[in-house]
Write an enzyme that holds these catalytic residues in place. Structure first.
Site, short mmCIF file in Angstrom:
data_model
loop_
_atom_site.label_atom_id
_atom_site.label_comp_id
_atom_site.label_asym_id
_atom_site.label_seq_id
_atom_site.Cartn_x
_atom_site.Cartn_y
_atom_site.Cartn_z
N THR A 289 40.44 33.90 33.34
CA THR A 289 41.69 33.86 32.59
C THR A 289 42.82 33.73 33.62
O THR A 289 43.50 34.71 33.93
CB THR A 289 41.88 35.17 31.77
N THR B 77 39.40 39.66 31.76
CA THR B 77 40.66 40.40 31.75
C THR B 77 41.70 39.58 31.00
O THR B 77 42.04 38.48 31.42
CB THR B 77 41.11 40.69 33.19
N ASN C 47 44.79 48.80 36.41
CA ASN C 47 45.04 47.96 37.59
C ASN C 47 46.50 48.07 38.04
O ASN C 47 46.79 48.10 39.23
CB ASN C 47 44.69 46.50 37.29
N CYS D 34 42.73 40.03 41.13
CA CYS D 34 43.04 40.86 39.96
C CYS D 34 44.44 41.44 39.94
O CYS D 34 45.21 41.17 39.01
CB CYS D 34 42.03 41.99 39.86
C1 UGA Z 1 40.34 45.89 41.51
C2 UGA Z 1 40.15 47.28 40.89
O1 UGA Z 1 40.03 48.25 41.94
C3 UGA Z 1 38.90 47.31 40.00
O2 UGA Z 1 38.79 48.58 39.36
C4 UGA Z 1 39.03 46.22 38.94
O3 UGA Z 1 37.87 46.15 38.12
C5 UGA Z 1 39.18 44.88 39.62
O4 UGA Z 1 40.38 44.92 40.45
C6 UGA Z 1 39.34 43.83 38.54
O5 UGA Z 1 40.32 43.87 37.79
O6 UGA Z 1 38.41 43.03 38.36
P1 UGA Z 1 39.26 44.59 43.59
O7 UGA Z 1 40.20 43.48 43.25
O8 UGA Z 1 37.84 44.30 43.88
O9 UGA Z 1 39.25 45.66 42.37
O10 UGA Z 1 39.87 45.32 44.88
P2 UGA Z 1 40.46 46.73 45.30
O11 UGA Z 1 39.47 47.50 46.04
O12 UGA Z 1 41.12 47.39 44.16
O13 UGA Z 1 41.59 46.27 46.36
C7 UGA Z 1 42.66 45.41 45.96
C8 UGA Z 1 43.60 45.18 47.12
O14 UGA Z 1 44.36 46.35 47.39
C9 UGA Z 1 42.93 44.81 48.44
O15 UGA Z 1 43.66 43.75 49.04
C10 UGA Z 1 43.03 46.06 49.28
O16 UGA Z 1 43.08 45.81 50.67
C11 UGA Z 1 44.36 46.63 48.79
N1 UGA Z 1 44.50 48.09 48.98
C12 UGA Z 1 43.65 48.95 48.34
C13 UGA Z 1 45.53 48.59 49.79
O17 UGA Z 1 46.33 47.83 50.36
N2 UGA Z 1 45.65 49.95 49.93
C14 UGA Z 1 44.81 50.81 49.31
O18 UGA Z 1 44.99 52.05 49.48
C15 UGA Z 1 43.78 50.29 48.50
#
Ligand code: UGA
Length: 435
Positions: A86, A122, A211, A263
């Site tokens: 999406t 989503t 999210n 996401c």
């Molecule tokens: C995210 C959500 O965590 C999932 O629960 C959700 O299902 C998914 O999106 C989705 O909507 O499909 P994801 O995109 O795999 O998962 O990645 P995250 O681990 O959430 O990290 C996202 C971004 O935030 C990364 O670039 C990471 O480096 C950054 N981040 C994360 C930070 O800069 N600081 C933090 O403390 C945590």
């Protein structure tokens, strides 16, 4: 149960393989013939920790099939999941074209009574009711149900997240969908891994609100990090102190160059767009998105402290993926940061343990950009090094060894990953984020 998964992207494939593993009979359908051909050879088109083994095991047991033929996919289906993309459309709105097209084709091939059509893609609140109208316009006189079942899988940890979920959310409006979805997830539900049943619109909003809240935590700590730099405080300790409060928690308080991935950016903007459609303004959510959009700039600001002009400067980039343990570069901070550096005439040599190929496909660069064949090679003759993704492998770097390889002495750590003392002891200048 007979499960059909439409869309074998990240969510569809992981969910399909895991549902097969808990004993269901799964057929995955996709219009991408090359992807299905690959899966039928036992190869996964995506990298996810543990997925290859689980795929092989369930193919061997005959519990999962892959096809481009919707008639085969829909045969016997008790539950049909939509997990198609999406993408972000006009004004940040989620583009539902692929989702509605998938619903139309699935409905045309629906042969059973009481099939449950579940949205896992989503999509904003109100999407399932659009799917319901589309399906009803095709299925004349067969009873069917609709539901929302948002996914919370996190790349790199998706298999674990599936089997040990913080929660499984189902949005339902009738007993048929409730009963079938409860039965589907029974093997993984327990007191610690509960099932939450809500209305459909509520389930749809839980996904967006979750999210957006995680993205908010990141932008919040990033803003605090900027203030830390101004007053000489340390954001790592601020986050530690905040996280000790059980009401706040430690996770998602790592300051850095901002969030990326397919996401957060898209979902946050789609929620704001959903609000606008109802004349509602999400003030906080809009602001967190702006904070993140400007995050790339901190790297440039830090470089400017040491180089008045980047023309001809050779910069090592460590990490291209939007986070470690994935080769995904969608919306990765590396894309914008490298673009800005090249625009200013810098020469880039990048290293990522997994993401070179994906980056090559996504980033159409017009500057002096190359990939290093090894971690050490990326430092040769470099004036500065910038870490963008915190891969474990980068912990093996011996800074003393870099003294001979690098020309310059600047280490910019976009994820606060290295230990300042260690880097400085080797004779380098260390720049973290808010530390
Ligand atoms: C995210 C959500 O965590 C999932 O629960 C959700 O299902 C998914 O999106 C989705 O909507 O499909 P994801 O995109 O795999 O998962 O990645 P995250 O681990 O959430 O990290 C996202 C971004 O935030 C990364 O670039 C990471 O480096 C950054 N981040 C994360 C930070 O800069 N600081 C933090 O403390 C945590």
């Amino acid at each position: 149960m007979h499960i059909t998964i439409i869309g074998t992207g990240y969510v569809g494939l992981v969910s399909g393989v895991c549902l097969a593993d808990i004993g269901h009979s799964v057929v995955c359908v996709d219009i991408d013939t090359s992807k299905i051909a690959l899966l039928n050879e036992g190869c996964s088109p995506i990298y996810e920790n543990g997925l290859d083994d689980l795929l092989a095991k369930n193919r061997e047991k005959g519990r999962i099939q892959f096809t481009t033929d919707m008639a085969i996919g829909m045969k016997d289906a008790d539950i049909v999941f939509f997990s198609v993309d999406t993408p972000m459309g006009e004004y940040g709105k989620a583009n539902l074209t692929n989702l509605l097209a998938a619903a139309r084709t699935a409905a045309q091939h629906c042969s059973k009574d009481h099939t449950v059509f579940v949205n896992k893609s989503t999509a904003p609140p109100g999407t399932v009711s659009k799917l319901k109208a589309m399906i009803a316009s095709i299925i004349d006189n067969k009873p069917f149900s609709v539901a929302s079942n948002p996914e919370f899988l996190s790349e790199g940890n998706a298999i674990r997240d599936f089997f040990f979920p913080n929660r499984v959310v189902i949005g339902v409006e009738d007993a048929n969908a409730t009963k079938k979805l409860q039965e589907l997830y029974r093997p993984i539900i327990s007191e610690k891994h509960p099932l939450l049943t809500t209305s459909i619109q509520t389930a749809e909003l839980i996904k967006y609100a979750s999210n957006s809240f995680l993205a908010l935590k990141i932008s919040f700590i990033n803003e605090i990090a900027d203030f830390c730099e101004l007053i000489g405080a340390n954001v790592k300790d601020v986050a530690r102190g905040m996280g000790m409060d059980e009401r706040i928690g430690h996770r998602f308080l790592h300051a850095g160059i901002g969030y990326g991935g397919s996401c957060f950016g898209k979902d946050v903007k789609a929620l704001v767009a959903s609000g606008e459609e109802c004349n509602f303004e999400f003030k906080i959510i809009k602001a967190l998105s702006t904070v993140n959009d400007l995050r790339y700039y901190i790297v440039l600001k830090k470089l400017r402290k040491y180089f008045s002009d980047l023309k001809g400067k050779r910069i090592t980039i460590l990490g291209l993926a939007f986070k470690p343990m994935t080769k995904d570069v969608r919306d990765a901070p590396s894309l914008r940061i490298i673009y800005e550096l090249l625009e200013r005439g810098a020469s880039i040599i990048a290293f990522d343990p997994l993401a070179h190929e994906e980056f090559q496909k996504t980033f159409k660069c017009r500057g002096d950009f190359s990939y290093a064949h090894s971690l050490l090679e990326s430092f040769r003759d470099s004036d500065a090094c910038i870490l963008l993704t915190e891969w474990d492998e980068f912990k093996t770097i011996q800074f003393n060894d870099l003294l001979l390889l690098m020309k310059g002495r600047i280490i910019i750590d976009g994820r606060n990953f290295f230990e300042r003392a260690e880097v400085e002891k080797a004779g380098f200048i260390y720049e973290g984020v808010g530390t």
